[in-house]
Design a protein around this motif. Structure first.
Motif, short mmCIF file in Angstrom:
data_model
loop_
_atom_site.label_atom_id
_atom_site.label_comp_id
_atom_site.label_asym_id
_atom_site.label_seq_id
_atom_site.Cartn_x
_atom_site.Cartn_y
_atom_site.Cartn_z
N TYR A 66 7.23 -30.38 160.30
CA TYR A 66 7.16 -31.36 161.84
C TYR A 66 7.82 -31.21 162.99
O TYR A 66 8.04 -31.67 163.97
CB TYR A 66 6.34 -32.60 161.78
CG TYR A 66 4.94 -32.80 162.43
CD1 TYR A 66 4.58 -32.73 162.73
CD2 TYR A 66 5.46 -33.79 163.35
CE1 TYR A 66 3.14 -32.67 164.00
CE2 TYR A 66 5.24 -34.51 164.78
CZ TYR A 66 3.88 -33.59 165.04
OH TYR A 66 2.87 -34.34 165.65
N ALA A 67 9.55 -31.50 162.29
CA ALA A 67 10.57 -31.68 162.67
C ALA A 67 11.16 -31.31 163.41
O ALA A 67 12.27 -31.03 164.26
CB ALA A 67 11.97 -32.52 161.87
N ASP A 68 10.90 -29.98 162.57
CA ASP A 68 11.33 -28.94 164.14
C ASP A 68 11.07 -29.21 164.99
O ASP A 68 11.11 -27.39 165.74
CB ASP A 68 10.82 -27.84 163.16
CG ASP A 68 11.98 -27.27 161.96
OD1 ASP A 68 13.13 -28.02 161.52
OD2 ASP A 68 11.07 -26.84 160.85
N ARG A 69 9.94 -29.32 165.11
CA ARG A 69 8.88 -29.49 166.79
C ARG A 69 8.04 -27.86 167.10
O ARG A 69 8.15 -27.04 168.25
CB ARG A 69 9.70 -29.34 168.20
CG ARG A 69 11.04 -30.88 167.33
CD ARG A 69 11.39 -32.12 169.36
NE ARG A 69 10.23 -32.11 169.68
CZ ARG A 69 9.62 -32.88 170.15
NH1 ARG A 69 9.82 -34.11 169.35
NH2 ARG A 69 8.58 -33.46 171.36
N GLU A 70 8.08 -26.72 166.14
CA GLU A 70 7.39 -25.44 166.80
C GLU A 70 6.58 -25.96 166.91
O GLU A 70 5.08 -26.64 166.27
CB GLU A 70 7.52 -24.97 165.18
CG GLU A 70 8.24 -24.29 164.90
CD GLU A 70 8.77 -23.46 164.14
OE1 GLU A 70 7.42 -23.42 163.14
OE2 GLU A 70 9.52 -22.93 163.22
N THR A 71 5.62 -25.12 167.45
CA THR A 71 4.08 -24.82 168.97
C THR A 71 3.10 -23.12 168.16
O THR A 71 4.45 -22.98 168.57
CB THR A 71 3.85 -25.37 169.38
OG1 THR A 71 4.11 -24.45 170.22
CG2 THR A 71 4.17 -26.64 169.57
#
Length: 213
Positions: free
Chosen positions: A149-154
């Motif tokens: 989640y910290a990688d901010r992937e969508t």
């Protein structure tokens, strides 16, 4: 002042965003306003459809991926949601917080990370939604979920073949299909279809072991 979708698309092209990232950006300025709350019930027609799809596992999800209705085949493939606490009847919870998922899904890291990316895209449209906040708080207690989640992937949903190592049915290759319920905005029907004859036979065997509703 709201930025137009045309301007955002131009920015997305300049930044070379992919389809999922572009959709994520555009979701903040949807011209028809914020998404409406979905109904909290499943209609008789949709419920009948889900039940009639056995031996193919099927489930109805709301925008939070909460499980609203399922058939006995789905309960046999994963676990019977009726035996879970209502707050745990959620696809994200099952994938990250239900321990058997990590061995049941043959490619758990890829599947889990993709689902989390879809969750981020959906939750971004409802920053004040208490259910999303509640789910996120629970998910982030898992080290893998917190790191990804910290990688901010969508990511966007993609039809795919999922492989299962099932303790009763053995190896299965199932096509993951998602359909929007037009007459119930916000609800989606998910079903698993066999990708080969062996998986077809395995699902029929699994249905015989399904829990009694």
């Amino acid at each position: 002042m709201r930025t137009s979708p045309q301007v955002l698309r131009a920015v997305a092209r300049a930044l070379r965003l992919d389809e999922a990232e572009t959709a994520h950006v555009l979701s903040f300025t949807a011209e028809d306003g914020p998404p409406a709350d979905p109904p909290t019930f499943v209609s008789r027609n949709l419920l009948t459809l889900v039940q009639s799809m056995a031996p193919h596992p099927a489930v109805v999800l709301d925008p939070h991926w909460d499980l609203l209705a399922w058939n006995t085949s789905y309960a046999a493939l994963l676990t019977d949601p009726a035996r879970l606490h209502p707050k745990e009847r959620n696809l994200l919870w099952l994938v990250f917080c239900w321990p058997p998922a990590r061995t049941l899904l043959a490619d758990w890291p890829r599947e889990a990370r993709a689902l989390l990316g879809q969750f981020r895209s959906r939750a971004a449209r409802r920053p004040d939604d208490p259910r999303f906040t509640e789910l996120l708080g629970r998910l982030l207690t898992d080290p893998d979920a917190a790191r990804w989640y910290a990688d901010r992937e969508t990511t966007a949903f993609q039809p795919s073949v999922r492989r299962f190592h099932h303790p009763a049915a053995g190896e299965l290759r199932l096509r993951y299909v998602k359909l929007a319920a037009v007459d119930e905005p916000g609800h989606h029907l998910l079903t698993y279809l066999p990708d080969d004859p062996a998986s077809h036979d395995a699902l029929r065997h699994l249905e015989k072991t399904a829990p009694t509703p």
